[in-house]
Write an enzyme that holds these catalytic residues in place. Sequence first.
Site, PDB file in Angstrom:
ATOM      1  N   CYS A  93     -71.204 -42.503 -96.175  1.00  0.00           N
ATOM      2  CA  CYS A  93     -71.711 -42.443 -94.810  1.00  0.00           C
ATOM      3  C   CYS A  93     -70.555 -42.572 -93.807  1.00  0.00           C
ATOM      4  CB  CYS A  93     -72.791 -43.489 -94.606  1.00  0.00           C
ATOM      5  SG  CYS A  93     -73.771 -43.225 -93.092  1.00  0.00           S
ATOM      6  N   HIS A 191     -76.563 -41.587 -98.524  1.00  0.00           N
ATOM      7  CA  HIS A 191     -76.434 -42.882 -99.198  1.00  0.00           C
ATOM      8  C   HIS A 191     -76.931 -42.742-100.634  1.00  0.00           C
ATOM      9  CE1 HIS A 191     -75.468 -45.617 -95.814  1.00  0.00           C
ATOM     10  NE2 HIS A 191     -76.107 -44.720 -95.092  1.00  0.00           N
ATOM     11  N   GLU A 193     -76.810 -44.869-102.949  1.00  0.00           N
ATOM     12  CA  GLU A 193     -77.407 -46.142-103.372  1.00  0.00           C
ATOM     13  C   GLU A 193     -78.826 -46.310-102.866  1.00  0.00           C
ATOM     14  OE1 GLU A 193     -75.814 -47.131 -99.295  1.00  0.00           O
ATOM     15  OE2 GLU A 193     -75.305 -45.774-100.938  1.00  0.00           O
TER      16      GLU A 193
END
Length: 213
Positions: A93, A191, A193
Site C-alpha cells: 500500500c 493489501h 494480508e
Amino acid sequence: MSQEKKVSTSTPPSGAGGIVIINYGAGNIQSIMFAIERLGYTAVLSNDPDEIRAADKVIFPGVGEASYAMNMLRQSGLDSLIPTLTQPVLGICLGMQLMCHHSEEGDTTGLGIFDVNVYKYSNKVKVPQMGWNTIYNLKSDLFKGIAEKEYMYLVHSFYAPLCKETIATTDYELEYSSALENKNFFGTQFHPEKSGDVGEQILKNFLLLTSNF
C-alpha cells in the site's frame, strides 16, 4: 467475487524465520503479522538496520499520509537503508508508493526504487477507493498460482500509473499499477494480508522467492 483459492499448507523452508517487518511508526503491522503466522511462518518487527539487512525477507508496510511516513523513515535513517537491500523486499500500500520517485500526497520525494511517480485520483471518482477490485495482466512469480481477475482489497486515494515495472493492473477511473517489481523489490497497492486466501497465497509466494536477482 470469484471463489478464493486455498493456500498450500506445505512446511515453510528452514530460512523462513528471517522475516522482518519494518516498524517505523506508519505501518499496518498486526494484520500482516497475523497473516504470516497463519501461513506457519515467524516474523519479527524491527527498525534496527543490522537486523533488517540480515533478514531473508523484508516487508515494508505503510498506512497514513506519505510525507509523514517519509519523515518517520528519515528520522530513523531507513530511507537510506531500504534502497540498498539485496534480499526480496515487499512494499504494501503506502509502502509501495513510498518506493516510487515522488508522490503528489504532501509533495513527497520517495525512495526512487520504482521508476514511476504517484498521483491523486481526480474528483470524478470517489476517494479513497475502498473495497474489492480485480487484478489482471499478472506478470511475476509473485502471482504464481493466482488466476487473472482475482479480487483484492484496496484502500487508497493515490495511484501509480502503468509503467515498465508494472506486474499487475487494476482499473479505477483508469488502469493503474496494482503491483510493481524491480529486481528484488516488489510492491502491491492492494493489501494481501486483508485479501483472504488469495492474498495469503501471494504473501506465501513472496516468502518463497529466492534471492537470485
